[in-house]
Write a protein that holds these residues in place. Sequence first.
Motif, PDB file in Angstrom:
ATOM      1  N   ARG A 274      21.744 132.102  57.635  1.00 47.11           N
ATOM      2  CA  ARG A 274      20.732 131.052  57.493  1.00 47.11           C
ATOM      3  C   ARG A 274      21.168 129.753  57.707  1.00 47.11           C
ATOM      4  N   THR A 275      22.089 129.324  57.027  1.00 49.75           N
ATOM      5  CA  THR A 275      22.784 128.100  57.053  1.00 49.75           C
ATOM      6  C   THR A 275      23.229 127.699  58.519  1.00 49.75           C
ATOM      7  N   GLN A 276      23.615 128.700  59.267  1.00 44.01           N
ATOM      8  CA  GLN A 276      23.923 128.465  60.766  1.00 44.01           C
ATOM      9  C   GLN A 276      22.824 128.817  61.868  1.00 44.01           C
ATOM     10  N   VAL A 280      14.371 134.782  60.311  1.00 42.91           N
ATOM     11  CA  VAL A 280      13.285 135.172  60.988  1.00 42.91           C
ATOM     12  C   VAL A 280      12.515 134.030  61.466  1.00 42.91           C
ATOM     13  N   PRO A 281      11.510 134.650  62.462  1.00 42.24           N
ATOM     14  CA  PRO A 281      10.659 133.704  63.305  1.00 42.24           C
ATOM     15  C   PRO A 281       9.961 132.919  62.266  1.00 42.24           C
ATOM     16  N   TRP A 282       9.408 131.794  62.692  1.00 46.15           N
ATOM     17  CA  TRP A 282       8.951 130.716  61.834  1.00 46.15           C
ATOM     18  C   TRP A 282       7.368 131.096  61.170  1.00 46.15           C
ATOM     19  N   TRP A 283       6.873 132.256  62.064  1.00 44.83           N
ATOM     20  CA  TRP A 283       5.532 132.785  61.514  1.00 44.83           C
ATOM     21  C   TRP A 283       5.923 133.786  60.358  1.00 44.83           C
ATOM     22  N   LYS A 284       6.844 134.248  60.249  1.00 42.53           N
ATOM     23  CA  LYS A 284       7.499 134.994  59.010  1.00 42.53           C
ATOM     24  C   LYS A 284       7.755 134.282  57.961  1.00 42.53           C
ATOM     25  N   GLY A 288       6.367 133.869  53.579  1.00 42.47           N
ATOM     26  CA  GLY A 288       7.533 134.175  52.578  1.00 42.47           C
ATOM     27  C   GLY A 288       8.655 134.785  52.983  1.00 42.47           C
ATOM     28  N   MET A 289       8.740 135.356  54.490  1.00 43.55           N
ATOM     29  CA  MET A 289      10.011 136.041  54.545  1.00 43.55           C
ATOM     30  C   MET A 289      11.200 135.336  54.908  1.00 43.55           C
ATOM     31  N   LYS A 290      12.399 135.787  54.760  1.00 38.21           N
ATOM     32  CA  LYS A 290      13.583 135.173  55.216  1.00 38.21           C
ATOM     33  C   LYS A 290      14.695 136.296  55.465  1.00 38.21           C
ATOM     34  N   LEU A 291      15.526 135.939  56.298  1.00 32.63           N
ATOM     35  CA  LEU A 291      16.716 136.674  56.722  1.00 32.63           C
ATOM     36  C   LEU A 291      17.691 137.046  55.294  1.00 32.63           C
ATOM     37  N   ILE A 292      17.465 138.360  55.010  1.00 30.84           N
ATOM     38  CA  ILE A 292      18.442 138.805  53.771  1.00 30.84           C
ATOM     39  C   ILE A 292      19.021 140.195  53.936  1.00 30.84           C
ATOM     40  N   GLY A 293      20.016 140.419  53.065  1.00 31.45           N
ATOM     41  CA  GLY A 293      20.622 141.705  52.951  1.00 31.45           C
ATOM     42  C   GLY A 293      22.034 141.671  52.806  1.00 31.45           C
TER      43      GLY A 293
END
Length: 312
Positions: A274-276, A280-284, A288-293
């Motif tokens: 995420r720092t780089q 996820v797309p802006w609409w996600k 309240g979604m974000k890249l995670i795992g």
Amino acid sequence: MAIPLFTTISSYSTTTTTHRHRYLHHPIFSYNKLLCCASSSSPPVSSNFVGSEAGVCLSIGTHLIPHPDKVEKGGEDAFFVSSHGGGVIAVADGVSGWAEKDVNPALFSRELMTNASIFVQDQEVDYNPRNLIRKAHAATTSIGSATAVVAMLERNGTLKIANVGDCGLRVVRKGQIVYSTSPQEHYFDCPYQLSSEAIGQTFLDATVTTVELMEEDTIVVGSDGLFDNVFDREIVSVLSSCNNVSDAAKALANLAHNHSKDSSFDSPYSQEARTQGFDVPWWKKIMGMKLIGGKLDDVTVIVGQVKSSLSS
């Protein structure tokens, strides 16, 4: 709400000498004064390295877990440890992108570590980790590439480290991390790597560091499968809860493996992604979604504790 990292940006499958997959591993052990690892399913090893000279040495524990898809082939990590001097630890992490060219990515890392084990006492190496990388790399004829870290402890407590890429090392003293290597990357998920190709890095690109150690200091060395999935604070916590280096290596490897499979864990890898700018797309994001795992990978963990050679 979270979006699993491994489903959003996959496993970063990439080209041969620039990008990489990640992975995990089981070793074949042959142990005398040298322990060399290449593949398969042997149990963890714990060894006290004791010599006739006064000074310090390392008590070492190891544990490896292969990527779930690479268990049968043993993964693509390799390592060796030696009792030479106060102790030598080396880890190499084969770059999986070579599989796209029908090359077994494990061959390069395994041969590199085999050669390192051969040259560790060579006079030209002169107990210098960068020299060891130079000799081992020059003798490696397999096609492929790998990241690598080499750590050599002198009897007086001086730890010499040479690192190419994103394998890593931590020094823990009295519950605090007092030294950490920094990954070398061209850009995100594209680490420096020793290669069979002329465009790769060499020993001259290694980050070289010297750290003065004390008795009871602990060093944790691993492939990126450890550090992509386990935070430094977790490393400290695990070390404090284990009675010996073998248990600590196993616990850290298991923690990394479990995190790597957890789609809800906000891992060091997902945070760095995420720092780089990977997310996820802006609409996600609005939802309240974000890249995670976690990051599925081979996990190699070596834990060494500094002991007096007279008391070991």
